[in-house]
Design an enzyme around this catalytic site. Structure first.
Site: not given
Length: 515
Positions: A275, A33, A327, A136
């Site tokens: 935390h 194709g 942070e 396979k």
């Protein structure tokens, strides 16, 4: 030796260059194709699959490679004499390489307005069959599903005139990872379309890697970050990083906790997290005022923590944040000058999540907790408290102001690790006691943190009181109202203690354990 290769790909990246490289090494190219057309237009000699099978593509291309002359050439074990004898008798030539990637099912279902029929048409049949067959038989057939491998495969062929067994095995593994991901996407799509129950007999989860991380919770642990294939609105996995160094494992986990909490609030709100637990939450009419409340709730614990903000960050907030070590900042947007101020700090991570400004709506997502050798799967805790169904169980009803603060505290305690107690006043947390094995310890920690601010505050508990000791501690601290699920066999003792202290107490009938 690679003598014949079958190429049929949906993703055409690099296929022309790869095919040319194979042709230069004397490899015969078979194709189908659209791939065959692209290769021919690029001047690569191609044999159409139909020329080999003697059978044209039919059913709009649904059937083209499903033929013994193709699959026999892929599956024959080369050192099996009987296999090779049968190939010879049936005039089947071995195929030594299969290069295929599948119909773009993921891209199809992610398109806006895609129809069910379009999605179904993009379920590949022949492709998975061929690559599974090749995988396979990997010891004899090289199978390639990832265009990023083309360069290294050509280099190995040029250097060794063949592909090593080790490389073939790694490529075969990629095939089964690829088909597993593909089939799981289809199953998830159909499950949603059919409204099937969310807890099937078998569970297969597929996610895509966002990035490798420097390390996990601790430096000795390796880690990576993955996200769901179909995006979930308001997910930290979709946040846009505008500044700062790479997010760590703990950054992502804590940022997710902050996002989950701030999405509970429609009013201008700022959430501080450390935390994965809330350490300071504030709501107000202005986002700057909300920020001041969140910071002042616990200016000590927020050091090295995260702020999630559900309005645009202005210059005032940016300047305040730059005065401390934070942070991460997460917000729906930033004023340009505010962003420049935040960028003055090299290491702060600045994330943009437009969804934080949108009203919260339950996604119907699933919550997963991994245990050794298993998985716990549950509905996400997205149930909202109905103020019309909460039950006042004491003689004194909460005032309008107390009720507002009770609801505020209830939204926060839902996201603190159990056993959890939250104290709040004027839409500001003043004491948070998360993650205790005893509820009275959680209450004592929250009261200790609040100090004088406990007097006149309200209390929220994520689960019922097994004893009246928490109510008595609240009374001694000057707490005026309590919200809790109720349901203890000793509820009456807690209610009696509240009445004696003139504390208003309401039951929600909803528990929010967070383990």
């Amino acid at each position: 030796m690679i003598k014949r290769a079958l190429l049929s790909v949906s993703d055409k990246r690099g296929i022309v260059e790869f095919a040319r490289g194979l042709a230069e090494l004397g490899v015969e190219i078979i194709s189908t194709g659209g791939t065959a057309k692209v290769l021919k237009e690029a001047g690569v000699n191609v044999i159409q699959v139909s020329e080999i099978t003697g059978f044209p593509e039919i059913l709009d291309g649904r059937v083209k490679t499903l033929h013994p002359l193709i699959h026999g050439g892929i599956l024959a074990v080369r050192n099996n004499r009987e296999h090779m004898k049968q190939l010879n008798e049936m005039n089947i030539k071995p195929i030594d390489m299969v290069v295929i990637n599948l119909y773009p099912f993921k891209n199809t279902i992610l398109k806006e307005g895609v129809t069910f029929d379009e999605a179904i048409e993009n379920i590949d049949i022949g492709g998975p069959t061929m690559i599974r067959a090749a995988a396979k038989n990997f010891q004899d057939v090289v199978v390639v599903v990832n265009p990023d491998r083309y360069g290294s495969i050509l280099e190995e062929l040029k250097e060794k005139c063949d592909i090593s067994r080790e490389t073939k095995l790694k490529l075969a593994l990629e095939v089964f990872e690829h088909t597993s991901h593909y089939d799981t996407l289809i199953a998830d799509y159909l499950r949603k379309k059919t409204g099937a129950r969310p807890f099937p007999e078998t569970v297969t989860i597929t996610m895509e890697k966002v990035q490798d991380l420097r390390y996990g919770e601790n430096p000795h642990q390796k880690a990576a970050f993955y996200r769901e294939v179909v995006p979930v609105e308001g997910s930290i996995a979709l946040a846009q990083q505008l500044h700062g160094k790479e997010l760590s494992f703990n950054n992502i986990n804590d940022a997710n906790a902050a996002v989950e909490i701030v999405r509970e609030f429609s009013k201008p709100t700022v959430v501080g997290v450390k935390h994965a637990n809330p350490c300071g939450v504030g709501s107000a009419n202005s986002i700057y005022e909300a920020y001041k409340k969140a910071f002042e709730a616990d200016p000590v614990s927020i050091f090295g923590g995260i702020f999630a903000i559900n309005r645009t960050v202005d210059v005032g907030i940016a300047r305040e944040i730059n005065n401390i070590f934070i942070e991460i900042v997460i917000a729906p947007d930033y004023q340009e000058e505010a962003l420049e101020i935040l960028r003055e700090k090299k290491n702060i991570r600045v994330l943009k999540m437009e969804e934080l400004a949108l009203p919260y709506k339950p996604e119907g997502t699933m919550d997963m907790k991994r245990v050794r050798g298993g998985l716990l799967l549950q509905d996400a805790d997205e149930v909202d408290m109905n103020t019309e169904t909460i039950r006042v169980v004491t003689k004194r009803k909460p005032t309008a102001e107390e009720l507002e603060d009770l609801i505020f505290a209830w939204k926060v305690v839902k996201h603190a690790k159990s056993n959890a107690i939250v104290l709040a006043r004027d839409e500001q947390t003043v004491g948070i006691g998360p993650g205790q094995v005893s509820r009275i310890w959680a209450a004592e920690n929250a009261i200790r943190q609040a100090k004088d601010r406990a007097r006149g505050s309200v209390m929220a508990s994520d689960a019922f009181f097994p004893f009246p000791d928490v109510v008595k501690a609240a009374a001694e601290a000057g707490i005026t109202a309590i919200i809790q699920p109720g349901g203890s066999v000793k509820d009456e003792e807690s209610i009696k203690a509240a009445n004696e202290a003139d504390i208003a107490m309401v039951f929600t009938g909803i528990r929010h354990f967070k383990h």
